[in-house]
Write a protein that holds these residues in place. Structure first.
Motif, PDB file in Angstrom:
ATOM      1  N   VAL A  32     -19.131  10.955  44.226  1.00 20.98           N
ATOM      2  CA  VAL A  32     -17.913  10.179  44.004  1.00 20.98           C
ATOM      3  C   VAL A  32     -17.581   9.347  45.239  1.00 20.98           C
ATOM      4  CG1 VAL A  32     -15.422  10.285  43.573  1.00 20.98           C
ATOM      5  CG2 VAL A  32     -16.982  11.850  42.381  1.00 20.98           C
ATOM      6  N   VAL A  33     -17.427   8.041  45.030  1.00 20.69           N
ATOM      7  CA  VAL A  33     -16.995   7.134  46.085  1.00 20.69           C
ATOM      8  C   VAL A  33     -15.550   6.769  45.805  1.00 20.69           C
ATOM      9  CG1 VAL A  33     -17.360   4.904  47.208  1.00 20.69           C
ATOM     10  CG2 VAL A  33     -19.320   6.221  46.376  1.00 20.69           C
ATOM     11  N   VAL A  34     -14.687   6.978  46.785  1.00 24.75           N
ATOM     12  CA  VAL A  34     -13.267   6.653  46.641  1.00 24.75           C
ATOM     13  C   VAL A  34     -13.021   5.250  47.179  1.00 24.75           C
ATOM     14  CG1 VAL A  34     -10.909   7.266  47.299  1.00 24.75           C
ATOM     15  CG2 VAL A  34     -12.597   9.071  46.840  1.00 24.75           C
ATOM     16  N   ASP A  97     -20.549  17.076  44.004  1.00 24.17           N
ATOM     17  CA  ASP A  97     -21.560  17.312  45.028  1.00 24.17           C
ATOM     18  C   ASP A  97     -21.133  16.660  46.341  1.00 24.17           C
ATOM     19  OD1 ASP A  97     -24.483  18.176  45.644  1.00 24.17           O
ATOM     20  OD2 ASP A  97     -24.310  16.143  46.442  1.00 24.17           O
ATOM     21  N   THR A  98     -20.817  15.361  46.293  1.00 20.48           N
ATOM     22  CA  THR A  98     -20.431  14.629  47.504  1.00 20.48           C
ATOM     23  C   THR A  98     -19.241  13.743  47.215  1.00 20.48           C
ATOM     24  OG1 THR A  98     -22.760  14.552  48.179  1.00 20.48           O
ATOM     25  CG2 THR A  98     -21.225  13.094  49.344  1.00 20.48           C
ATOM     26  N   LEU A  99     -18.245  13.842  48.053  1.00 23.10           N
ATOM     27  CA  LEU A  99     -17.060  12.984  47.991  1.00 23.10           C
ATOM     28  C   LEU A  99     -17.091  12.082  49.214  1.00 23.10           C
ATOM     29  CD1 LEU A  99     -14.205  12.415  46.635  1.00 23.10           C
ATOM     30  CD2 LEU A  99     -13.297  13.964  48.394  1.00 23.10           C
ATOM     31  N   ARG A 122      -7.492  17.459  47.855  1.00 23.45           N
ATOM     32  CA  ARG A 122      -7.752  18.342  46.712  1.00 23.45           C
ATOM     33  C   ARG A 122      -9.214  18.267  46.286  1.00 23.45           C
ATOM     34  NH1 ARG A 122      -8.204  17.094  41.475  1.00 23.45           N
ATOM     35  NH2 ARG A 122      -7.373  14.985  41.789  1.00 23.45           N
ATOM     36  N   LEU A 123      -9.750  17.066  46.184  1.00 24.08           N
ATOM     37  CA  LEU A 123     -11.124  16.896  45.742  1.00 24.08           C
ATOM     38  C   LEU A 123     -12.123  17.386  46.787  1.00 24.08           C
ATOM     39  CD1 LEU A 123     -10.819  13.397  44.048  1.00 24.08           C
ATOM     40  CD2 LEU A 123     -11.148  15.605  42.902  1.00 24.08           C
ATOM     41  N   ALA A 124     -11.743  17.267  48.061  1.00 19.74           N
ATOM     42  CA  ALA A 124     -12.629  17.754  49.126  1.00 19.74           C
ATOM     43  C   ALA A 124     -12.863  19.251  48.981  1.00 19.74           C
ATOM     44  CB  ALA A 124     -12.030  17.440  50.491  1.00 19.74           C
TER      45      ALA A 124
END
Length: 348
Positions: A32-34, A97-99, A122-124
């Motif tokens: 996920v790319v923010v 998997d990766t943020l 939260r997502l971390a």
């Protein structure tokens, strides 16, 4: 992006092929790319295009690449282009998997948005690893994810990050820093180096090499390679003495470059020379010379097959042992290991 290449002939006559896909039955790696308003498009594209190339070359399990934005809205990038959000940041849940948080000129507004940083935090907690590109580091810091950790960011924003977050050990020098499950990278294209490091960690060196080849780039610059190069970080042009001396140093690395020699060349006292270098370059003449020699040696090590002893002589170190000690201090590794890590991918 080209499709996976066919087997190609190497100079030694062996056939060179993309790596065989592994773990075909495995689940996707959700990456996920923010993004946010006024994000830097290249910060995002370096990551997503590299992962897409890895998928096309046989990454198993493959990466499932998603762009998460506030409200799931399209975001305007600083270049003027717009990107559609694929996930609503507020509704997204793990496991991830990766943020990775992108950087950009909008990073200050994003870091000040407590709702956005709360969702990043939260997502971390639901992610295997967390990362940022460029000024995205400020958003991780605002979310409390860098407290007590070593981190980097774009060199131009390192001072602001350190001042605003004294609990973060900001190191403005490296291309990227990995501290436990949290990784931070420097400006813009260093995202490519960090992403290649992730691909190598997930799928092995062969796939990382083929991904770099598809992208027509180096396999991977070492994370502790300096952001700012003497080839691009010119001294301030408004002081002629400093500029002329820096140019002289870069062009005469194999000559005597002591403070006394440089002061005599400039027609100033050694004390005044130290004052000029400290004011305009932020370091002493000796440290500047040492850094210039180290970077020139790094360039020769990564671009030539010269023996280490010859590199040492050309760059003014005199002996391979002196070069080794300097490299250990500056890059955290001996010249031989640096050469191996910085070696470009073999030509196709």
């Amino acid at each position: 992006m080209p499709e996976p290449p066919h087997a190609q002939e190497r100079p030694d006559g062996e056939r060179d092929r993309p790596p065989r896909a592994r773990n075909r039955a495995g689940a996707e790696r959700v990456f996920v790319v923010v993004g946010y308003e006024d994000a830097e498009l290249l910060d995002i594209a370096c990551v997503t295009s590299s992962l897409d190339a890895a998928n096309r070359l046989g990454a198993r399990p493959p990466y499932r690449i998603r762009l998460a934005t506030p409200g799931g809205r399209a975001i305007g990038c600083s270049s003027g282009l717009r990107l559609d959000g694929q996930e609503t940041l507020e509704r997204l849940t793990g496991p991830i998997d990766t943020l990775l948080v992108s950087g950009g000129y909008g990073h200050e507004r994003a870091a000040a948005d407590t709702r956005l940083t709360a969702h990043v935090r939260r997502l971390a907690a639901e992610s295997r690893r967390v990362a940022s590109v460029c000024t995205g580091t400020s958003i991780l810091a605002a979310a409390g994810l860098l407290e007590g950790r070593r981190a980097t960011t774009h060199w131009a924003y390192a001072g602001l990050l350190a001042a605003g977050h004294p609990g973060v050990r900001v190191d403005p020098a490296p291309l990227f820093v990995r501290d436990g499950p949290v990784s931070t990278s420097a400006g813009v294209t260093s995202a490519l180096d960090l992403t290649l490091a992730f691909i190598e960690e997930d799928h092995g060196a062969d796939l990382a090499r083929w991904t770099a080849r598809a992208l027509v780039t180096y396999l991977q610059r070492p994370g502790n390679q300096a952001q700012m190069s003497m080839f691009v970080a010119a001294p301030p042009p408004d002081h002629a003495v400093v500029r002329r001396l820096a140019e002289h140093i870069a062009g005469h690395l194999d000559t005597e470059l002591t403070a006394a020699t440089l002061a005599a060349r400039a027609g100033v006292s050694e004390r005044h020379l130290h004052r000029l270098f400290s004011e305009h370059l932020g370091q002493s003449p000796g440290r500047f010379v040492r850094g210039a020699r180290a970077e020139a040696a790094a360039h020769l090590l990564s671009s030539t097959t010269l023996p280490v002893s010859a590199v040492a002589r050309r760059c003014g170190f005199g002996t391979a042992e002196t070069l080794r000690h300097t490299f250990q201090d500056v890059y955290g590794m001996p010249p031989s290991r640096y050469r191996l890590a910085a070696r470009p991918a073999p030509a196709a």
